[in-house]
Design a protein around this motif. Structure first.
Motif, PDB file in Angstrom:
ATOM      1  N   TRP A 150       0.805  -1.237  -0.145  1.00  0.00           N
ATOM      2  CA  TRP A 150      -0.005  -0.033   0.029  1.00  0.00           C
ATOM      3  C   TRP A 150       0.754   1.182  -0.016  1.00  0.00           C
ATOM      4  O   TRP A 150       0.684   2.210  -0.631  1.00  0.00           O
ATOM      5  CB  TRP A 150      -0.919  -0.063   1.289  1.00  0.00           C
ATOM      6  CG  TRP A 150      -2.015   0.995   1.187  1.00  0.00           C
ATOM      7  CD1 TRP A 150      -2.929   1.391   0.431  1.00  0.00           C
ATOM      8  CD2 TRP A 150      -1.770   2.219   1.909  1.00  0.00           C
ATOM      9  NE1 TRP A 150      -3.543   2.540   0.606  1.00  0.00           N
ATOM     10  CE2 TRP A 150      -2.946   3.070   1.665  1.00  0.00           C
ATOM     11  CE3 TRP A 150      -1.066   2.600   3.084  1.00  0.00           C
ATOM     12  CZ2 TRP A 150      -3.298   4.300   2.408  1.00  0.00           C
ATOM     13  CZ3 TRP A 150      -1.305   4.079   3.805  1.00  0.00           C
ATOM     14  CH2 TRP A 150      -2.223   4.621   3.364  1.00  0.00           C
ATOM     15  N   ALA A 151       2.176   1.160   0.583  1.00  0.00           N
ATOM     16  CA  ALA A 151       2.872   2.363   0.852  1.00  0.00           C
ATOM     17  C   ALA A 151       4.233   1.555   1.106  1.00  0.00           C
ATOM     18  O   ALA A 151       4.228   0.694   1.911  1.00  0.00           O
ATOM     19  CB  ALA A 151       2.463   3.411   1.723  1.00  0.00           C
ATOM     20  N   PRO A 152       5.320   2.212   0.939  1.00  0.00           N
ATOM     21  CA  PRO A 152       6.653   1.896   1.027  1.00  0.00           C
ATOM     22  C   PRO A 152       6.802   1.928   2.652  1.00  0.00           C
ATOM     23  O   PRO A 152       6.348   2.780   3.116  1.00  0.00           O
ATOM     24  CB  PRO A 152       7.567   2.524   0.439  1.00  0.00           C
ATOM     25  CG  PRO A 152       7.048   3.733   0.013  1.00  0.00           C
ATOM     26  CD  PRO A 152       5.277   3.417  -0.026  1.00  0.00           C
ATOM     27  N   GLY A 153       7.923   0.916   3.040  1.00  0.00           N
ATOM     28  CA  GLY A 153       8.103   1.303   4.306  1.00  0.00           C
ATOM     29  C   GLY A 153       7.185   0.745   5.612  1.00  0.00           C
ATOM     30  O   GLY A 153       7.508   1.158   6.777  1.00  0.00           O
ATOM     31  N   ILE A 154       6.093   0.329   5.476  1.00  0.00           N
ATOM     32  CA  ILE A 154       5.217  -0.300   6.302  1.00  0.00           C
ATOM     33  C   ILE A 154       4.878  -1.982   6.173  1.00  0.00           C
ATOM     34  O   ILE A 154       5.028  -2.052   4.935  1.00  0.00           O
ATOM     35  CB  ILE A 154       3.901   0.567   6.544  1.00  0.00           C
ATOM     36  CG1 ILE A 154       3.034   0.544   5.042  1.00  0.00           C
ATOM     37  CG2 ILE A 154       4.270   1.767   6.856  1.00  0.00           C
ATOM     38  CD1 ILE A 154       1.816   1.283   5.207  1.00  0.00           C
ATOM     39  N   PRO A 155       4.393  -2.463   6.884  1.00  0.00           N
ATOM     40  CA  PRO A 155       3.896  -4.016   6.575  1.00  0.00           C
ATOM     41  C   PRO A 155       3.128  -3.995   5.175  1.00  0.00           C
ATOM     42  O   PRO A 155       2.127  -3.187   4.897  1.00  0.00           O
ATOM     43  CB  PRO A 155       3.101  -4.502   7.635  1.00  0.00           C
ATOM     44  CG  PRO A 155       3.603  -3.633   8.942  1.00  0.00           C
ATOM     45  CD  PRO A 155       3.591  -2.217   8.080  1.00  0.00           C
ATOM     46  N   ARG A 156       3.353  -5.060   4.542  1.00  0.00           N
ATOM     47  CA  ARG A 156       2.587  -5.217   3.363  1.00  0.00           C
ATOM     48  C   ARG A 156       1.235  -5.745   3.770  1.00  0.00           C
ATOM     49  O   ARG A 156       0.798  -6.256   4.704  1.00  0.00           O
ATOM     50  CB  ARG A 156       3.164  -6.336   2.447  1.00  0.00           C
ATOM     51  CG  ARG A 156       4.445  -5.719   1.898  1.00  0.00           C
ATOM     52  CD  ARG A 156       5.188  -6.831   0.833  1.00  0.00           C
ATOM     53  NE  ARG A 156       4.722  -6.563  -0.535  1.00  0.00           N
ATOM     54  CZ  ARG A 156       4.370  -7.625  -1.406  1.00  0.00           C
ATOM     55  NH1 ARG A 156       4.999  -8.848  -1.026  1.00  0.00           N
ATOM     56  NH2 ARG A 156       3.965  -7.322  -2.635  1.00  0.00           N
ATOM     57  N   CYS A 157       0.307  -5.920   2.752  1.00  0.00           N
ATOM     58  CA  CYS A 157      -0.953  -5.981   2.946  1.00  0.00           C
ATOM     59  C   CYS A 157      -1.959  -6.779   1.858  1.00  0.00           C
ATOM     60  O   CYS A 157      -1.234  -7.051   1.048  1.00  0.00           O
ATOM     61  CB  CYS A 157      -1.946  -4.729   3.251  1.00  0.00           C
ATOM     62  SG  CYS A 157      -1.966  -3.552   1.931  1.00  0.00           S
ATOM     63  N   ASN A 409      -9.353  -3.302   7.707  1.00  0.00           N
ATOM     64  CA  ASN A 409      -8.078  -2.599   7.331  1.00  0.00           C
ATOM     65  C   ASN A 409      -8.132  -1.960   6.106  1.00  0.00           C
ATOM     66  O   ASN A 409      -7.811  -0.800   5.693  1.00  0.00           O
ATOM     67  CB  ASN A 409      -7.274  -3.652   7.259  1.00  0.00           C
ATOM     68  CG  ASN A 409      -6.422  -3.787   8.839  1.00  0.00           C
ATOM     69  OD1 ASN A 409      -7.115  -3.207   9.593  1.00  0.00           O
ATOM     70  ND2 ASN A 409      -5.619  -4.636   8.902  1.00  0.00           N
ATOM     71  N   CYS A 410      -9.011  -2.597   5.152  1.00  0.00           N
ATOM     72  CA  CYS A 410      -9.267  -1.821   3.742  1.00  0.00           C
ATOM     73  C   CYS A 410     -10.025  -0.621   3.962  1.00  0.00           C
ATOM     74  O   CYS A 410     -10.003   0.524   3.349  1.00  0.00           O
ATOM     75  CB  CYS A 410     -10.178  -3.003   2.739  1.00  0.00           C
ATOM     76  SG  CYS A 410      -9.107  -4.077   2.127  1.00  0.00           S
ATOM     77  N   ARG A 411     -10.981  -0.645   4.786  1.00  0.00           N
ATOM     78  CA  ARG A 411     -11.926   0.492   5.044  1.00  0.00           C
ATOM     79  C   ARG A 411     -11.115   1.742   5.601  1.00  0.00           C
ATOM     80  O   ARG A 411     -11.108   2.670   5.468  1.00  0.00           O
ATOM     81  CB  ARG A 411     -13.216  -0.185   5.885  1.00  0.00           C
ATOM     82  CG  ARG A 411     -14.287  -0.566   5.178  1.00  0.00           C
ATOM     83  CD  ARG A 411     -15.317  -0.768   6.239  1.00  0.00           C
ATOM     84  NE  ARG A 411     -16.572  -1.564   5.568  1.00  0.00           N
ATOM     85  CZ  ARG A 411     -17.380  -0.928   4.979  1.00  0.00           C
ATOM     86  NH1 ARG A 411     -17.672   0.434   5.095  1.00  0.00           N
ATOM     87  NH2 ARG A 411     -18.571  -1.677   4.540  1.00  0.00           N
ATOM     88  N   GLY A 412      -9.991   1.295   6.566  1.00  0.00           N
ATOM     89  CA  GLY A 412      -9.028   2.212   7.085  1.00  0.00           C
ATOM     90  C   GLY A 412      -8.379   2.917   6.237  1.00  0.00           C
ATOM     91  O   GLY A 412      -8.092   4.036   6.237  1.00  0.00           O
ATOM     92  N   ARG A 413      -7.888   2.045   5.104  1.00  0.00           N
ATOM     93  CA  ARG A 413      -6.873   2.746   4.171  1.00  0.00           C
ATOM     94  C   ARG A 413      -7.919   3.647   3.337  1.00  0.00           C
ATOM     95  O   ARG A 413      -7.265   4.492   2.457  1.00  0.00           O
ATOM     96  CB  ARG A 413      -6.397   1.574   3.429  1.00  0.00           C
ATOM     97  CG  ARG A 413      -5.071   0.974   4.094  1.00  0.00           C
ATOM     98  CD  ARG A 413      -4.279  -0.023   3.025  1.00  0.00           C
ATOM     99  NE  ARG A 413      -5.097  -1.254   3.232  1.00  0.00           N
ATOM    100  CZ  ARG A 413      -4.662  -2.390   3.948  1.00  0.00           C
ATOM    101  NH1 ARG A 413      -4.205  -2.429   4.868  1.00  0.00           N
ATOM    102  NH2 ARG A 413      -5.569  -3.601   3.619  1.00  0.00           N
TER     103      ARG A 413
END
Length: 672
Positions: A150-157, A409-413
């Motif tokens: 979703w964005a670099p430098g954080i856990p993948r999803c 988590n999808c709703r959060g993003r």
């Protein structure tokens, strides 16, 4: 001679689980297959919550049953169906076998389900049919559940642009979806009405003005907070038992960038002691928000917002409890970053504490809550769906603790932390800031820090009194660890069994190499060598999904509804002159009417008890069918009941109760 089997089929209990489509069943045994049998009168059977019984014939004995094949075909209109389980009673009085399903059948589809006894890959070696079934199931799952960044430098999803892209099996039930969307609209509507009756986008005049948004949305703790938030002991209490109880550390030596002198804080000390003595005695604690230093700040309606990076020293006073005794709002000491003290003008000291609490909002929402629970658990969720078949004992163990996490988590993003989400509208780290903050924390995230007993020891807080979060967390950690240990030892007789489980090893590689990428110092191996390692890791996943998430999520309305106590943003820079702080200074810095209303609405929406919550240890879907596994679940529930009774008794008569970690209020999984 014809063999007749009694088949019972259970339909889901949530809204729209039933179907009027054609349903067929075929029993697959070691010696062949039964007749393909249409089970129902379309539109009459398979109603919501029903358990329908049928007879299925075979012209010859099928031997040991391996699979139940279910088929759904359209009748008039397409109609999805949720199957809970199938039981099969063989002829001759043999005991019935249970085949757990717990999945949606969508469209014209064929699925094959296994009998409920948990089986590892090696347990199926004698059956090429069962091995092929495992392989096909995982191939399909890997195509369905894919990793993305979703964005670099954080856990993948999970690879899904929004919740609508997710498979139905991991979506909210219809009731949950309706409640979630209605709750958000209700909160925002109520606060929109408040904004109309006040003044949209304007500053408040006085701290008491915040009471004007305390209408229907209120709670006993929020009201207590409103009355006591200025008091130093209450500030200290929240460091231990508020929404972000994981920051406080014992301080044996003052940081070099926090030049507090003994005479500065002497008036805060008990008689006949001083700062050096109390440092040596272990009674000095520190909050350090270095991670927020120079984070990019949001611009809201054309106006810049501000962030500080405070250092706060606290003292365990023998009479007053844990109290703040010195605050510096920047990481670098200077004339423009003075050290604020309780003896300073009252409004200056109050504003310094507000700035600490503002940093607390950013850290607890973005790091303690979002990153360290939601995003960490999502990694295990995706890896489990990709690498462990439904018959695997570890899949059965984890599945209830991963419910709804992908959708929330999808709703959060898309709704909370996106470029145009709610954080961007009202939070000082909204937009680029929250991502930079998460990336900084992710770089230093360690597996060790996710293990509560080690985290408390590392922070030196094992002896801190009235730290209810620690006490209740450790009680639940021990209960979870004991339960998980029982399950692991039931299915793995030796460490060698762990090492030889290829599916389990593929799972841990997916977790470490695909999910937690770019983390060389995370401290979790890509191989599992023994039962204790596996037990600890699974306990961490379940603990974070349940207890840790409850500790950071469930109280957010209580601690944030009174906005001055934990403001989501600050509209003026940190004060540089203690004597220049006035009430006008404070009101100009705190969130305006609009921001306050949204903060209150969102924390109520996210922190309220969920109507379809499944409490920790209550498993409405029975994935484990073996008696020994069910006994372990019963023991787990008994232990949780004892913890519940202890917490209730401990809180009797307390004016400010800590009930966030009552097991009955802790959900099995991250659903909000």
């Amino acid at each position: 001679m014809e063999e007749v089997y009694t088949v019972r089929v259970a339909t889901g209990t949530s809204e729209y689980s039933g179907t009027n489509n054609y349903i067929y069943v075929t029993l697959v045994g070691e010696k062949g297959e039964s007749e393909r049998t249409m089970l129902d009168n379309p539109g009459l059977d398979f109603c919501r919550g029903a358990v329908d019984e049928y007879k299925v014939s075979s012209p010859f004995p099928l031997g040991r049953l391996l699979l139940v094949r279910l088929e759904k075909q359209k009748y008039w209109v397409e109609d999805n169906w949720f199957c809970r389980y199938v039981t099969v009673e063989p002829p001759g009085g043999e005991p019935a076998m249970t085949f757990p399903c717990y999945r949606w059948l969508i469209g014209d589809i064929k699925v094959e389900i296994r009998e409920g006894t948990a089986r590892k890959l090696v347990d199926d070696n004698s059956s090429s049919q069962l091995l092929a079934h495992r392989k096909t199931e995982l191939q399909t799952r890997k195509e369905t559940y894919r990793w993305t960044t979703w964005a670099p430098g954080i856990p993948r999803c999970i690879d899904a642009k929004s919740e609508a892209d997710l498979p139905q099996d991991v979506r909210f039930d219809n009731e949950k979806r309706s409640d979630f969307e209605h709750s958000l609209k209700y909160a925002l509507l109520e606060l929109s009405l408040k904004k109309l009756t006040i003044r949209f986008g304007k500053s408040w005049n006085d701290l008491d003005d915040f009471k004007r948004i305390f209408w229907k949305l209120r709670s006993p703790i929020a009201e207590y907070c409103m009355d006591h938030w200025k008091e130093d002991w209450f500030f200290g209490y929240q460091c231990m038992n508020g929404s972000n109880p994981r920051m406080i550390k014992r301080c044996h030596k003052l940081p070099e960038n926090f030049p507090v002198k003994a005479d500065m804080v002497q008036s805060s000390m008990a008689p006949r002691t001083n700062l050096d003595k109390e440092l040596k005695a272990g009674n000095i604690y520190l909050l350090d928000y270095a991670i927020t230093d120079k984070i990019p700040t949001n611009t809201i309606r054309g106006k810049p917002q501000y962030i500080a990076a405070p250092l706060c020293l606290l003292y365990l006073h023998p009479d007053q409890g844990l109290i703040p005794i010195a605050i510096q709002l920047e990481q670098t000491p200077s004339l423009d970053a003075p050290i604020f003290l309780p003896r300073d003008p009252p409004l200056a000291w109050l504003l310094a504490k507000i700035w600490v609490r503002h940093s607390e909002f950013q850290v607890f929402q973005v790091l303690s809550h979002l990153l360290r629970t939601h995003l960490v658990v999502e990694v295990f969720c995706v890896a489990t769906l990709r690498q462990l078949p439904a018959v695997h004992p570890i899949y059965k163990l984890l599945d209830p603790h991963l419910r709804y996490t992908l959708e929330i988590n999808c709703r959060g993003r898309t709704q909370l932390i996106s470029a145009d989400g709610i954080f961007k509208r009202v939070v000082s780290t909204g937009g680029e800031g929250l991502l930079v903050l998460a990336q900084r924390e992710y770089k230093v995230l360690t597996y060790r820090s996710l293990q509560p007993h080690k985290d408390f020891a590392d922070r030196g807080v094992n002896q801190l009194p009235k730290y209810f979060y620690r006490e209740h967390s450790l009680m639940q950690w021990e209960a979870i660890h004991s339960y998980v240990s029982g399950i692991v030892n039931l299915y793995y007789e030796s460490d060698h069994d762990i090492q030889q489980d290829r599916e389990l090893q593929a799972w841990i590689r997916d977790v470490t190499q695909e999910g937690f990428t770019e983390l060389p110092k995370f401290g979790l191996s890509s191989e599992l060598d023994n039962r204790e390692e596996l037990t600890t890791l699974l306990s961490v996943v379940i603990f974070i999904s349940s207890t840790q998430h409850a500790a950071t999520n469930n109280g957010q309305f209580d601690w944030c509804a009174w906005v001055p106590n934990t403001p989501c943003t600050m509209r003026q820079p940190p004060p540089t002159d203690k004597d220049a702080v006035t009430m006008e200074t404070i009101m100009a810095a705190l969130p305006d009417v609009s921001q306050s209303c949204v903060q209150m609405a969102i924390t109520w929406h996210l922190g309220r008890a969920q109507p379809d919550a499944i409490p920790l240890g209550q498993y409405t879907e029975e994935h484990f069918t073996e008696g020994r596994a069910q006994e372990l679940i019963d023991s787990f529930r008994t232990e949780l009941k004892e913890i519940e009774d202890h917490i209730v008794k401990q809180n009797e008569g307390l004016e400010l109760q800590y009930l966030f970690l009552l097991p009955s209020r802790v959900e099995n999984s991250i659903t909000i």
